[in-house]
Scaffold this motif. Structure first.
Motif, short mmCIF file in Angstrom:
data_model
loop_
_atom_site.label_atom_id
_atom_site.label_comp_id
_atom_site.label_asym_id
_atom_site.label_seq_id
_atom_site.Cartn_x
_atom_site.Cartn_y
_atom_site.Cartn_z
N ASP A 1 12.06 -35.05 40.98
CA ASP A 1 10.79 -35.83 41.19
C ASP A 1 10.35 -36.95 41.17
O ASP A 1 11.48 -37.35 40.62
CB ASP A 1 9.86 -34.63 39.97
CG ASP A 1 10.52 -35.61 38.86
OD1 ASP A 1 10.91 -35.79 38.50
OD2 ASP A 1 9.48 -35.07 37.75
N LYS B 1 8.59 -39.88 38.73
CA LYS B 1 7.27 -39.98 37.58
C LYS B 1 6.83 -40.87 37.56
O LYS B 1 5.73 -40.68 37.11
CB LYS B 1 8.12 -40.12 36.58
CG LYS B 1 9.39 -38.21 35.99
CD LYS B 1 9.61 -38.24 34.57
CE LYS B 1 9.94 -36.49 34.57
NZ LYS B 1 11.61 -36.38 34.62
N GLY C 1 2.90 -37.12 34.63
CA GLY C 1 3.52 -35.93 35.24
C GLY C 1 4.60 -35.69 36.25
O GLY C 1 4.94 -34.65 36.01
N TYR D 1 14.92 -26.34 31.90
CA TYR D 1 15.10 -27.17 32.46
C TYR D 1 15.88 -28.41 32.48
O TYR D 1 15.80 -29.16 30.95
CB TYR D 1 13.62 -27.96 32.63
CG TYR D 1 13.18 -29.41 33.62
CD1 TYR D 1 13.66 -30.17 33.54
CD2 TYR D 1 12.30 -28.74 34.25
CE1 TYR D 1 13.71 -31.72 33.65
CE2 TYR D 1 12.35 -30.56 35.32
CZ TYR D 1 12.53 -31.26 34.59
OH TYR D 1 11.85 -32.69 35.62
N ASN E 1 13.09 -29.09 29.06
CA ASN E 1 12.47 -28.66 29.56
C ASN E 1 12.55 -27.04 28.90
O ASN E 1 13.74 -26.39 29.45
CB ASN E 1 11.86 -28.81 30.49
CG ASN E 1 11.27 -31.10 30.38
OD1 ASN E 1 10.64 -31.63 29.41
ND2 ASN E 1 10.95 -31.14 31.42
N ARG F 1 10.90 -24.94 30.54
CA ARG F 1 9.94 -23.78 31.98
C ARG F 1 9.82 -24.99 32.71
O ARG F 1 10.90 -25.63 32.91
CB ARG F 1 8.30 -24.70 31.10
CG ARG F 1 8.41 -26.17 30.60
CD ARG F 1 7.47 -26.70 30.61
NE ARG F 1 7.79 -28.15 30.59
CZ ARG F 1 7.50 -28.96 31.72
NH1 ARG F 1 7.58 -28.52 32.43
NH2 ARG F 1 7.86 -30.59 31.27
N GLY G 1 9.97 -26.86 36.36
CA GLY G 1 8.78 -28.62 36.12
C GLY G 1 7.64 -28.42 37.05
O GLY G 1 7.45 -27.54 37.67
N ASP G 2 7.44 -29.35 36.93
CA ASP G 2 5.76 -29.28 38.07
C ASP G 2 5.92 -30.62 38.31
O ASP G 2 6.04 -31.79 37.11
CB ASP G 2 4.60 -29.43 37.31
CG ASP G 2 3.73 -29.17 37.94
OD1 ASP G 2 3.06 -30.07 38.21
OD2 ASP G 2 2.60 -28.47 36.66
N PRO G 3 6.01 -31.36 39.17
CA PRO G 3 5.83 -30.30 40.89
C PRO G 3 6.97 -29.77 40.91
O PRO G 3 7.32 -30.00 42.53
CB PRO G 3 5.80 -31.40 41.76
CG PRO G 3 6.21 -33.01 41.43
CD PRO G 3 6.12 -33.02 39.60
N GLU G 4 8.37 -30.28 40.54
CA GLU G 4 9.83 -29.18 41.16
C GLU G 4 9.39 -28.33 41.73
O GLU G 4 10.21 -27.46 42.72
CB GLU G 4 11.17 -29.55 40.11
CG GLU G 4 11.08 -30.56 40.11
CD GLU G 4 10.36 -31.30 38.82
OE1 GLU G 4 9.29 -31.33 37.95
OE2 GLU G 4 11.83 -32.01 38.13
N1 GLY Z 1 8.53 -32.89 36.21
C1 GLY Z 1 9.20 -33.53 35.48
C2 GLY Z 1 8.28 -31.63 34.33
O1 GLY Z 1 7.36 -31.51 34.71
O2 GLY Z 1 9.25 -32.13 32.97
#
Ligand code: GLY
Ligand code: AMP
Length: 413
Positions: free
Chosen positions: A201, A203, A215, A257, A273, A275, A277-280
């Motif tokens: 990603d 950042k 994010g 993660y 993390n 959970r 990832g966002d946006p992965e």
């Molecule tokens: N893309 C990083 C996160 O979800 O923390």
């Protein structure tokens, strides 16, 4: 049909719900208008009040608060760790203590709640300086800077509570690691861990990795990871983490993660993390959609197998954010280029528009309702094609003054 509840309301949850809806009845709580427009049921009812064979928890905050424990106590299968496992993300100080106990390579660090002690430690460090809030800060609690003055000011702002409230009253100061980053998402069933393809990603808010941490402004998968490095990650990071989780009697069932820095001395762990990832997730779901439900359900039930390895091509996502993101996003701007279903008015093969923060404008269109607004995702046989298509799609959408990067996956495709 299997009934799945997805908890959350951003682009990650839209991608998960879209992926799972190929094989399950999906309800998202709370979701958002763009997810609902895409034909996916959204509700304001809490997950604890919904009938579900499986609950997939998107964001970290409900996991840290113990939502998975509460659901499991009611006999519901959950993808997401209980509060004990979620501390790996909920407290950076706890994470560092855990990694030291596990013997996992990570940046040298100190943990402080006193300004003088923190500044004295900072004075012993060399740039780049890394200052982190101990508590959750929506992905924005980390400063990486080569300026000692900026680092010192950040320490003071965090510890005073001015910058991040209670989350910042304790800080972790870290050695700055130099290398390239890689996001590896592991499906962990308490005993084993099955990795999804590596992703990357972006950042920083600006092209060329300039500007503030956000994010996440975009992502791509698969990201190349050579076999030797991959073997080291498994042996030196994943395996000792699983041992330490068991030693602490943490039955971890969910996504783990691993945010990795690939340095000259080998792979090091930046963070866990707890959970997706966002946006992965927006680029991983298109690659595993056919197997997503079975794989997540198996993980929650405690018997994950390897994620089936098929050649599924590549995916790229480009995030479109509101003007002023990340410091002071101005929401409410009109989004053009989308049809009533929230997808491209002029469709492109392999493209899905995941909605991170939109709401209906009252006349069939959408307005921005959050910092990150859309995650425009393309899936294609090659990374180069996926990248070209994602940018072609993003170019068909407009939000006045929107913030977006033009170099997502540029070096890799
Ligand atoms: N893309 C990083 C996160 O979800 O923390
Ligand atoms: P974290 O939330 O801990 O992953 O930090 C967010 C981002 O800050 C990471 O993805 C890295 O880009 C950067 N970062 C965090 N820790 C370090 C470190 N020790 N050295 C260099 N960069 C870091």
């Amino acid at each position: 049909m299997t009934r799945v509840v997805v908890v959350g309301g951003g682009g990650r949850e839209h991608a998960l719900a879209w992926g799972l809806s190929a094989a399950a009845d999906v309800v998202v709580t709370p979701g958002n208008d763009g997810i609902a427009a895409h034909g996916i049921t959204c509700t304001s009812a809490p997950a604890t009040e919904l009938d579900a064979d499986l609950v997939v928890v998107g964001p970290e905050a409900p996991l840290v608060a113990g939502l998975a424990d509460e659901l499991r106590a009611r006999g519901v299968a959950v993808l997401g760790p209980g509060a004990a496992g979620a501390r790996l993300e909920g407290s950076k100080a706890y994470l560092k203590e855990f990694l030291a106990a596990a013997g996992v390579a990570t940046a040298a660090h100190g943990t402080f709640d006193d300004v003088d002690a923190a500044l004295a430690y900072l004075a012993t460090m060399t740039p780049p300086y890394v200052i982190k809030t101990d508590g959750l800060a929506a992905g924005k609690g980390v400063l990486v800077t080569t300026s000692h003055a900026e680092a010192a000011a950040d320490v003071a702002a965090k510890l005073s509570g001015a910058a991040f409230g209670a989350a910042g009253r304790r800080v972790v100061i870290e050695e700055g690691l130099v290398g390239t980053e890689c996001s590896l998402m592991l499906l962990c069933d308490g005993e084993r861990a099955a990795a999804l393809v590596p992703a990357q990603d972006f950042k920083r808010v600006g092209d060329g990795d300039q500007g503030a941490n956000t994010g996440g402004m975009g992502a791509f998968a698969p990201r190349a990871l050579d076999a030797a490095t991959r073997a080291r990650v498994d042996a030196e990071i994943v395996a000792p983490t699983l041992v330490e989780l068991r030693r602490r009697h943490i039955d971890y069932r969910g996504v783990l993660y691993a945010g990795l820095m690939l340095t000259d001395q080998g792979p090091k762990l930046l963070e866990y993390n707890v959970r997706f990832g966002d946006p992965e997730t927006q680029v991983l779901v298109p690659l595993v959609r056919d197997d997503l439900l079975a794989t997540l359900a198996a993980t929650a039930a405690g018997h994950v197998d390897a994620v089936p390895a098929r050649d599924r091509g590549a995916a790229v996502t480009v995030v479109l954010a509101s003007p002023g993101y990340p410091e002071a996003p101005q929401v409410g701007g009109p989004v053009s280029g989308l049809g009533p279903d929230g997808q491209l008015a002029d469709p492109l093969e392999g493209v899905v528009v995941f909605h991170a923060g939109t709401r209906h404008d009252g006349s069939g269109g959408f307005v921005a309702a959050g910092g990150r607004v859309l995650s425009v995702t393309a899936h294609a046989p090659t990374l180069a094609e996926a990248r070209a298509r994602a940018y072609e799609a993003a170019g068909r959408i407009d939000l006045p003054g929107m913030v977006w990067r033009h170099d997502i996956a540029a070096g890799a495709a």
